[in-house]
Scaffold this motif. Structure first.
Motif, PDB file in Angstrom:
ATOM      1  N   GLY A   8     -22.720 -51.066  71.481  1.00 22.58           N
ATOM      2  CA  GLY A   8     -21.318 -51.008  71.884  1.00 22.58           C
ATOM      3  C   GLY A   8     -20.563 -52.267  71.535  1.00 22.58           C
ATOM      4  N   ALA A   9     -21.248 -53.420  71.610  1.00 24.44           N
ATOM      5  CA  ALA A   9     -20.595 -54.689  71.298  1.00 24.44           C
ATOM      6  C   ALA A   9     -20.183 -54.753  69.833  1.00 24.44           C
ATOM      7  CB  ALA A   9     -21.529 -55.855  71.643  1.00 24.44           C
ATOM      8  N   VAL A  10     -21.072 -54.325  68.938  1.00 30.20           N
ATOM      9  CA  VAL A  10     -20.751 -54.353  67.505  1.00 30.20           C
ATOM     10  C   VAL A  10     -19.618 -53.364  67.204  1.00 30.20           C
ATOM     11  CG1 VAL A  10     -21.643 -53.987  65.180  1.00 30.20           C
ATOM     12  CG2 VAL A  10     -23.093 -55.020  66.908  1.00 30.20           C
ATOM     13  N   LEU A  11     -19.693 -52.162  67.773  1.00 27.31           N
ATOM     14  CA  LEU A  11     -18.665 -51.160  67.527  1.00 27.31           C
ATOM     15  C   LEU A  11     -17.313 -51.608  68.067  1.00 27.31           C
ATOM     16  CD1 LEU A  11     -17.896 -48.364  66.504  1.00 27.31           C
ATOM     17  CD2 LEU A  11     -18.588 -47.433  68.727  1.00 27.31           C
ATOM     18  N   ALA A  12     -17.304 -52.185  69.277  1.00 27.49           N
ATOM     19  CA  ALA A  12     -16.047 -52.654  69.854  1.00 27.49           C
ATOM     20  C   ALA A  12     -15.444 -53.774  69.014  1.00 27.49           C
ATOM     21  CB  ALA A  12     -16.287 -53.139  71.290  1.00 27.49           C
ATOM     22  N   ASN A  13     -16.293 -54.662  68.523  1.00 19.87           N
ATOM     23  CA  ASN A  13     -15.807 -55.759  67.694  1.00 19.87           C
ATOM     24  C   ASN A  13     -15.252 -55.253  66.363  1.00 19.87           C
ATOM     25  OD1 ASN A  13     -15.558 -58.680  67.628  1.00 19.87           O
ATOM     26  ND2 ASN A  13     -16.976 -58.601  65.911  1.00 19.87           N
ATOM     27  N   LEU A  14     -15.918 -54.231  65.808  1.00 20.19           N
ATOM     28  CA  LEU A  14     -15.439 -53.629  64.568  1.00 20.19           C
ATOM     29  C   LEU A  14     -14.080 -52.974  64.785  1.00 20.19           C
ATOM     30  CD1 LEU A  14     -16.088 -52.871  61.591  1.00 20.19           C
ATOM     31  CD2 LEU A  14     -17.166 -50.790  62.479  1.00 20.19           C
ATOM     32  N   SER A 199     -16.832 -63.656  63.776  1.00 19.63           N
ATOM     33  CA  SER A 199     -16.488 -62.840  64.929  1.00 19.63           C
ATOM     34  C   SER A 199     -16.580 -63.672  66.203  1.00 19.63           C
ATOM     35  CB  SER A 199     -17.421 -61.629  65.001  1.00 19.63           C
ATOM     36  OG  SER A 199     -17.061 -60.826  66.091  1.00 19.63           O
ATOM     37  N   PRO A 200     -15.524 -64.391  66.588  1.00 18.33           N
ATOM     38  CA  PRO A 200     -15.581 -65.254  67.775  1.00 18.33           C
ATOM     39  C   PRO A 200     -15.515 -64.488  69.082  1.00 18.33           C
ATOM     40  CG  PRO A 200     -13.386 -65.298  66.840  1.00 18.33           C
ATOM     41  CD  PRO A 200     -14.244 -64.488  65.888  1.00 18.33           C
ATOM     42  N   HIS A 201     -15.167 -63.210  69.036  1.00 13.27           N
ATOM     43  CA  HIS A 201     -14.941 -62.458  70.266  1.00 13.27           C
ATOM     44  C   HIS A 201     -16.239 -61.966  70.899  1.00 13.27           C
ATOM     45  CE1 HIS A 201     -10.756 -62.501  69.036  1.00 13.27           C
ATOM     46  NE2 HIS A 201     -11.130 -62.029  67.865  1.00 13.27           N
ATOM     47  N   ILE A 202     -17.346 -62.009  70.166  1.00 14.35           N
ATOM     48  CA  ILE A 202     -18.598 -61.500  70.729  1.00 14.35           C
ATOM     49  C   ILE A 202     -19.052 -62.334  71.912  1.00 14.35           C
ATOM     50  CG2 ILE A 202     -20.011 -62.838  69.135  1.00 14.35           C
ATOM     51  CD1 ILE A 202     -20.730 -59.384  70.736  1.00 14.35           C
ATOM     52  N   LYS A 203     -18.774 -63.657  71.902  1.00 18.54           N
ATOM     53  CA  LYS A 203     -19.159 -64.509  73.035  1.00 18.54           C
ATOM     54  C   LYS A 203     -18.447 -64.048  74.304  1.00 18.54           C
ATOM     55  CE  LYS A 203     -21.218 -68.137  74.805  1.00 18.54           C
ATOM     56  NZ  LYS A 203     -20.698 -68.076  76.169  1.00 18.54           N
ATOM     57  N   ILE A 204     -17.201 -63.632  74.170  1.00 20.42           N
ATOM     58  CA  ILE A 204     -16.462 -63.142  75.331  1.00 20.42           C
ATOM     59  C   ILE A 204     -17.119 -61.882  75.881  1.00 20.42           C
ATOM     60  CG2 ILE A 204     -14.225 -62.253  76.118  1.00 20.42           C
ATOM     61  CD1 ILE A 204     -12.900 -63.948  73.993  1.00 20.42           C
ATOM     62  N   LEU A 205     -17.516 -60.968  74.984  1.00 25.34           N
ATOM     63  CA  LEU A 205     -18.159 -59.728  75.411  1.00 25.34           C
ATOM     64  C   LEU A 205     -19.480 -60.012  76.109  1.00 25.34           C
ATOM     65  CD1 LEU A 205     -17.521 -57.513  72.256  1.00 25.34           C
ATOM     66  CD2 LEU A 205     -16.376 -57.356  74.461  1.00 25.34           C
ATOM     67  N   GLU A 206     -20.254 -60.952  75.575  1.00 26.54           N
ATOM     68  CA  GLU A 206     -21.528 -61.297  76.192  1.00 26.54           C
ATOM     69  C   GLU A 206     -21.320 -61.897  77.581  1.00 26.54           C
ATOM     70  OE1 GLU A 206     -23.233 -63.878  73.314  1.00 26.54           O
ATOM     71  OE2 GLU A 206     -24.245 -62.261  72.233  1.00 26.54           O
ATOM     72  N   ASP A 207     -20.309 -62.775  77.742  1.00 28.25           N
ATOM     73  CA  ASP A 207     -20.038 -63.383  79.043  1.00 28.25           C
ATOM     74  C   ASP A 207     -19.597 -62.327  80.049  1.00 28.25           C
ATOM     75  OD1 ASP A 207     -20.686 -65.825  77.999  1.00 28.25           O
ATOM     76  OD2 ASP A 207     -18.608 -66.439  77.628  1.00 28.25           O
ATOM     77  N   VAL A 208     -18.746 -61.397  79.603  1.00 26.43           N
ATOM     78  CA  VAL A 208     -18.284 -60.335  80.499  1.00 26.43           C
ATOM     79  C   VAL A 208     -19.461 -59.485  80.953  1.00 26.43           C
ATOM     80  CG1 VAL A 208     -16.928 -58.214  80.614  1.00 26.43           C
ATOM     81  CG2 VAL A 208     -15.938 -60.270  79.597  1.00 26.43           C
ATOM     82  N   PHE A 209     -20.329 -59.131  80.013  1.00 29.42           N
ATOM     83  CA  PHE A 209     -21.483 -58.300  80.375  1.00 29.42           C
ATOM     84  C   PHE A 209     -22.386 -59.031  81.353  1.00 29.42           C
ATOM     85  CE2 PHE A 209     -25.794 -56.841  80.071  1.00 29.42           C
ATOM     86  CZ  PHE A 209     -25.651 -55.461  80.128  1.00 29.42           C
ATOM     87  N   SER A 210     -22.684 -60.314  81.076  1.00 30.67           N
ATOM     88  CA  SER A 210     -23.579 -61.084  81.933  1.00 30.67           C
ATOM     89  C   SER A 210     -23.018 -61.192  83.345  1.00 30.67           C
ATOM     90  CB  SER A 210     -23.798 -62.478  81.341  1.00 30.67           C
ATOM     91  OG  SER A 210     -24.623 -63.245  82.177  1.00 30.67           O
ATOM     92  N   THR A 211     -21.710 -61.459  83.453  1.00 27.59           N
ATOM     93  CA  THR A 211     -21.080 -61.574  84.768  1.00 27.59           C
ATOM     94  C   THR A 211     -21.110 -60.248  85.508  1.00 27.59           C
ATOM     95  OG1 THR A 211     -19.625 -63.325  83.940  1.00 27.59           O
ATOM     96  CG2 THR A 211     -18.979 -62.223  85.982  1.00 27.59           C
ATOM     97  N   THR A 212     -20.772 -59.170  84.799  1.00 27.66           N
ATOM     98  CA  THR A 212     -20.754 -57.848  85.419  1.00 27.66           C
ATOM     99  C   THR A 212     -22.147 -57.435  85.867  1.00 27.66           C
ATOM    100  OG1 THR A 212     -18.908 -57.213  83.994  1.00 27.66           O
ATOM    101  CG2 THR A 212     -20.088 -55.439  85.085  1.00 27.66           C
TER     102      THR A 212
END
Length: 246
Positions: A8-14, A199-212
């Motif tokens: 999902g992270a790769v698809l969302a970033n794409l 792709s600098p936005h993947i770090k944001i996605l990883e942080d959101v997932f980890s927090t959630t």
């Protein structure tokens, strides 16, 4: 049979890169591919081979402007292709067009044919993706796609090209331990090593997932403790209502 997986992270970033694009985009898919032989059913035919399943895992991508890799005749610039692809395992290429039909053009067929020759380790498995995006009057984003595979021998036919459509399957980005002791996984877990390139936005996605994930685990523990307390109170209340049973 071909199975194409993407997190999902790769698809969302794409998809995010498509939304942010001012014009058409093209790019290369990176990742891994495996061919496995499935169990064959017993038949009366001797020497029948067991079917194979092709699994393609998209782990990253790289965007660039149209005509970066090829000219208007669809001929590949090998020097640019080598510089862009490097030593990565290229699985295919894609074309993004805004508000456009998901129908490959003759030039795109030619580009695909020439790219497939450059990556001969994937005969017939090399992917061509056609993506489109539109925004409705209610500002709802809609993404459509066609993922195509064309066996090399089909390009020898002048009149018609037989293409094969494959589905894109989204898998879990991270596996939760026992899915909070009660919930089933929505999709199988594949541990992928991501190569997102620019792709600098993947770090944001990883942080959101980890927090959630952390908050959900804490909430699950609190709910479990609350349920235990409620059951204890119910038992004590039942004893008070029926002292003769004590």
């Amino acid at each position: 049979e071909t199975k194409v997986l993407i997190t999902g992270a790769v698809l969302a970033n794409l998809q995010y890169s498509f939304v942010e694009a001012d014009a058409d985009l093209e790019g290369l898919f990176y990742g891994s591919s495996t061919i496995s032989q499935t169990s064959a059913r017993m038949t009366d035919k001797d020497g029948e081979e067991a079917p194979h399943q092709n699994k393609i895992v998209i782990q990253g991508f790289h965007n660039f402007s149209p005509f970066t890799l090829y000219n208007h005749q669809g001929q590949i610039n090998k020097e640019v292709l080598t510089a862009v692809a490097g030593k990565a395992n290229v699985l295919g290429w894609y074309r993004f067009r805004k508000n456009s039909p998901l129908r490959p053009t003759l030039r795109e067929f030619e580009v695909h044919r020439n790219l497939q020759k450059q990556f001969s380790s994937l005969p017939g498995l090399f992917l061509m993706g056609i993506f489109s995006h539109r925004i409705s009057q209610n500002f709802v984003h809609s993404f459509n796609y066609k993922l195509i595979q064309i066996p090399p021998e089909e390009f020898t036919v002048d009149d018609q090209i037989q293409i094969k459509f494959v589905k894109l399957e989204v898998v879990n980005f991270v596996s939760s331990e026992e899915e909070y002791n009660g919930f089933n996984q929505v999709a199988p877990y594949y541990k992928l090593q991501h190569t997102f390139g620019e792709s600098p936005h993947i770090k944001i996605l990883e942080d959101v997932f980890s927090t959630t994930d952390s908050q959900l685990r804490t909430l699950a523990e609190e709910v479990h403790k609350g349920n235990c307390a409620v059951r204890q109170l119910e038992q004590e209340l039942a004893i008070l209502r029926n002292p003769s049973r004590n």
